[in-house]
Design an enzyme around this catalytic site. Structure first.
Site, mmCIF file in Angstrom:
data_model
loop_
_atom_site.group_PDB
_atom_site.id
_atom_site.type_symbol
_atom_site.label_atom_id
_atom_site.label_comp_id
_atom_site.label_asym_id
_atom_site.label_seq_id
_atom_site.Cartn_x
_atom_site.Cartn_y
_atom_site.Cartn_z
ATOM 1 N N HIS A 123 0.860 -1.256 0.123
ATOM 2 C CA HIS A 123 0.034 -0.002 0.066
ATOM 3 C C HIS A 123 0.909 1.272 -0.029
ATOM 4 C CE1 HIS A 123 -2.826 -3.039 1.577
ATOM 5 N NE2 HIS A 123 -3.777 -2.440 0.756
ATOM 6 N N HIS B 54 1.489 1.669 -5.807
ATOM 7 C CA HIS B 54 -0.034 1.044 -5.814
ATOM 8 C C HIS B 54 -0.986 2.001 -6.068
ATOM 9 C CE1 HIS B 54 -3.620 -1.080 -4.505
ATOM 10 N NE2 HIS B 54 -3.689 -0.274 -3.457
ATOM 11 N N HIS C 261 -6.361 7.088 -1.922
ATOM 12 C CA HIS C 261 -7.295 5.975 -1.318
ATOM 13 C C HIS C 261 -6.474 5.114 -0.273
ATOM 14 C CE1 HIS C 261 -5.534 3.028 -3.975
ATOM 15 N NE2 HIS C 261 -5.887 2.068 -3.175
ATOM 16 N N ASP C 262 -5.242 5.065 -0.287
ATOM 17 C CA ASP C 262 -4.274 4.354 0.673
ATOM 18 C C ASP C 262 -3.183 5.394 1.280
ATOM 19 O OD1 ASP C 262 -5.412 1.863 0.965
ATOM 20 O OD2 ASP C 262 -4.445 1.188 -0.497
#
Length: 201
Positions: free
Chosen positions: A66, A70, A108-109
């Site tokens: 993550h 990614h 998102h991460d």
């Protein structure tokens, strides 16, 4: 070039081998922003580079999965889905909706510490306590992303009206929270129901 980045054959790890880790997300992000036409009439393009660099720097290079690579990969894949689908017709999306998808993918991460929600809840970490064991990391990622966006040098959406920004923010938050795998089956069920409805209309 953009054609290579937005190809189904694009290999994010080959790009990583060619340029520094920290430059992968900013490069992919910039090309995707350019492709979709997020120009000066939509965002503050003078702050885009700082925005992308800041997002990249908030990902931890020591986290094996993550990380910023990614995030860039997810953003590229989502862009392909948008480009090669009729999402505008199916979901009645506009340019701000597409912008929300790209920003959500990029962040998102963001800040992922390398441990999943179950670990944080069992260990009662600060993150789990802060978000009351509810979509712990997803809430954390969303909050971290908006902290970056509130930075004066990274606020690419400063031209938005309060109303439009609230809608954009709502879209981004909902998309990041939807990445909680605990909600996966429920979300898939909703999507299948929507597809069935459209098929029979």
């Amino acid at each position: 070039d953009t054609k290579q980045i937005l190809s189904v054959d694009f290999d994010i790890f080959k790009l990583k081998a060619l340029i520094d880790y920290h430059n992968v997300l900013p490069l992919v992000g910039k090309m995707i922003f350019d492709y979709f036409g997020f120009d000066k009439n939509i965002i503050n393009i003078t702050k885009l580079n700082d925005f992308l660099l800041s997002i990249s720097s908030h990902y931890h290079i020591t986290v094996p999965y993550h990380n910023a690579i990614h995030a860039a990969d997810v953003t590229q894949t989502a862009s392909l889905f948008i480009i090669n689908s009729n999402i505008e017709e199916i979901a009645s999306t506009n340019i701000n909706d597409i912008l929300s998808i790209i920003i959500a993918c990029l962040g998102h991460d963001i800040g992922h510490p390398g441990y999943n929600n179950t670990y944080h809840m069992n260990a009662m970490t600060t993150i789990a306590i802060t978000y009351n064991d509810v979509s712990v990391l997803e809430n954390y990622h969303s909050a971290t992303l908006f902290k970056v966006m509130r930075d004066t040098s990274c606020n690419i959406c400063e031209q938005f009206s309060d109303y439009d920004y609230k809608i954009l923010r709502k879209r981004i938050i909902s998309q990041i929270l939807a990445t909680d795998m605990a909600k996966h089956n429920q979300i898939i069920s909703i999507i299948k129901s929507r597809v069935d409805q459209l098929t029979h209309e």
